[in-house]
Every structure is written in structure tokens, then in C-alpha cells.
Design a protein around this motif. Sequence first.
Motif, mmCIF file in Angstrom:
data_model
loop_
_atom_site.group_PDB
_atom_site.id
_atom_site.type_symbol
_atom_site.label_atom_id
_atom_site.label_comp_id
_atom_site.label_asym_id
_atom_site.label_seq_id
_atom_site.Cartn_x
_atom_site.Cartn_y
_atom_site.Cartn_z
ATOM 1 N N LEU A 12 0.826 -1.205 0.000
ATOM 2 C CA LEU A 12 0.000 0.000 0.000
ATOM 3 C C LEU A 12 0.862 1.257 0.000
ATOM 4 C CD1 LEU A 12 -2.784 1.306 0.170
ATOM 5 C CD2 LEU A 12 -2.598 1.153 2.650
ATOM 6 N N SER A 16 0.918 3.865 -3.159
ATOM 7 C CA SER A 16 0.432 5.224 -2.945
ATOM 8 C C SER A 16 1.559 6.242 -2.972
ATOM 9 C CB SER A 16 -0.314 5.312 -1.615
ATOM 10 O OG SER A 16 0.560 5.016 -0.543
ATOM 11 N N GLU A 17 2.784 5.765 -3.125
ATOM 12 C CA GLU A 17 3.965 6.614 -3.187
ATOM 13 C C GLU A 17 4.051 7.553 -1.987
ATOM 14 O OE1 GLU A 17 3.881 8.504 -7.016
ATOM 15 O OE2 GLU A 17 4.050 6.612 -8.076
ATOM 16 N N VAL A 18 3.763 6.987 -0.824
ATOM 17 C CA VAL A 18 3.825 7.758 0.410
ATOM 18 C C VAL A 18 5.289 7.901 0.820
ATOM 19 C CG1 VAL A 18 3.272 7.732 2.868
ATOM 20 C CG2 VAL A 18 1.570 7.028 1.203
#
Length: 77
Positions: A12, A16-18
Motif C-alpha cells: 500500500l 500510494s507513493e507515500v
Amino acid sequence: MDDDIERLRRILLAMSEVDVEAAEYRELRAQLISELVRMQAEKDLLERLRPIQDQVERIGTRDPDFQLKNFMDAGWK
């Protein structure tokens, strides 16, 4: 943490490129932890102690002749 949950968390975050180093992420993480601590503190004391009391009950009654010092000394031999 469960391996599957950890794997899903990583996926995740990657999808989501968090940016886990970003201040916003650290702030959100701190807020979530704070909320969990607050919710845990709201539980009634007896409710929080019940799991410990259950473990003590499973151990059984205390041996009145038990000598802790002798037990600990035997562990060092």
C-alpha cells in the motif's frame, strides 16, 4: 505484526507513493498512536487488568511452602 499485514502495508505504501520520511507522514503516525493510547486509557481499569487476572488464575493457587530464594539459588547451579 502479522507477516501478511506487514506485506500489505508495504504494498500500500509503495503503490500510494507515500514518503515515510515526510513530516506529514510522521505527524499522522504520531496522531494515530496518540489516539490508540487515548482509547486504551479510556478502558476501565478492571477491564484492562482482566487478561492478567485470567493468566494468574490459570497458573493456579500459590504454594505456601514455596521459597523464592531457594528456587533462585537452584537456577544458578
